[in-house]
Design a protein around this motif. Structure first.
Motif, short mmCIF file in Angstrom:
data_model
loop_
_atom_site.label_atom_id
_atom_site.label_comp_id
_atom_site.label_asym_id
_atom_site.label_seq_id
_atom_site.Cartn_x
_atom_site.Cartn_y
_atom_site.Cartn_z
N VAL A 71 0.85 -1.19 0.00
CA VAL A 71 0.00 0.00 0.00
C VAL A 71 0.89 1.24 0.00
O VAL A 71 1.86 1.32 0.76
N PHE A 75 -1.12 6.27 2.99
CA PHE A 75 -2.12 5.32 3.48
C PHE A 75 -1.51 4.27 4.42
O PHE A 75 -2.12 3.92 5.43
N SER A 125 -7.86 4.66 5.80
CA SER A 125 -6.55 4.71 5.15
C SER A 125 -6.16 3.34 4.61
O SER A 125 -5.68 3.22 3.48
N ILE A 128 -8.72 2.39 1.61
CA ILE A 128 -8.45 3.16 0.39
C ILE A 128 -7.08 2.78 -0.17
O ILE A 128 -6.92 2.60 -1.38
N GLY A 129 -6.11 2.63 0.72
CA GLY A 129 -4.76 2.25 0.28
C GLY A 129 -4.75 0.89 -0.41
O GLY A 129 -4.06 0.69 -1.41
N ILE A 131 -7.26 -0.49 -2.00
CA ILE A 131 -7.92 -0.32 -3.30
C ILE A 131 -6.97 0.33 -4.29
O ILE A 131 -6.84 -0.13 -5.44
N VAL A 132 -6.27 1.38 -3.86
CA VAL A 132 -5.30 2.06 -4.74
C VAL A 132 -4.21 1.07 -5.17
O VAL A 132 -3.86 1.00 -6.35
N ALA A 133 -3.70 0.29 -4.22
CA ALA A 133 -2.65 -0.69 -4.56
C ALA A 133 -3.18 -1.73 -5.53
O ALA A 133 -2.46 -2.18 -6.44
N LEU A 135 -5.54 -1.32 -7.79
CA LEU A 135 -5.83 -0.73 -9.08
C LEU A 135 -4.58 -0.27 -9.82
O LEU A 135 -4.63 0.04 -11.00
N THR A 136 -3.46 -0.20 -9.09
CA THR A 136 -2.21 0.26 -9.69
C THR A 136 -1.53 -0.92 -10.38
O THR A 136 -1.26 -1.95 -9.76
#
Length: 137
Positions: A71, A75, A125, A128-129, A131-133, A135-136
């Motif tokens: 992550v 986050f 945190s 969301i972190g 999810i961001v990880a 999707l990256t």
């Protein structure tokens, strides 16, 4: 794999479980009537003990998920707030009913609500972190 800083955090947190276990003994003696405690105190002692145990485990699981999923910052660091909540919330339960036969919690109950806010921050945190990880590419 956890880095050395997170290994130290995990080790220290696992050692706190000894304190949570001792707290269980304290709660048991209070509920069993071995020292004077009114209904409010017994309820708050139970809740404080339960929150301590659950939040310590939640903090460890959150840390493992965040660290093994790479992550991104901020986050990852902010997700450690779950451990702060594991201190604040039980403290609010225990300290707010200290005294002889309290009829309602004292001002220390604010620690419970501050801890709840910190818990939300840590979980937001982490979530969301993650999810961001995910999707990256």
């Amino acid at each position: 794999m956890l880095d050395s800083a997170h290994q130290v955090i995990a080790g220290a947190v696992l050692l706190t479980v000894i304190g949570v276990a001792y707290g269980g003994r304290f709660v048991f003696t209070g509920v069993a009537g071995r020292f004077p405690a009114n209904g409010l105190q017994k309820s708050f002692f139970r809740a404080g003990h339960a929150h301590a145990g659950v939040l310590v485990l939640l903090g460890l699981v959150t840390m493992l998920l965040v660290e093994t999923s790479e992550v991104p910052e901020p986050f990852a660091t902010m997700s450690l707030a779950v451990f702060v909540a594991a201190i604040l919330m039980p403290t609010g339960f225990f300290v707010s009913v200290i005294g002889k036969d309290p009829v309602r919690p004292n001002r220390a109950i604010a620690l419970l609500w501050i801890g709840a806010g910190v818990l939300v921050l840590g979980l937001l945190s982490a979530g969301i972190g993650l999810i961001v990880a995910g999707l990256t590419p």
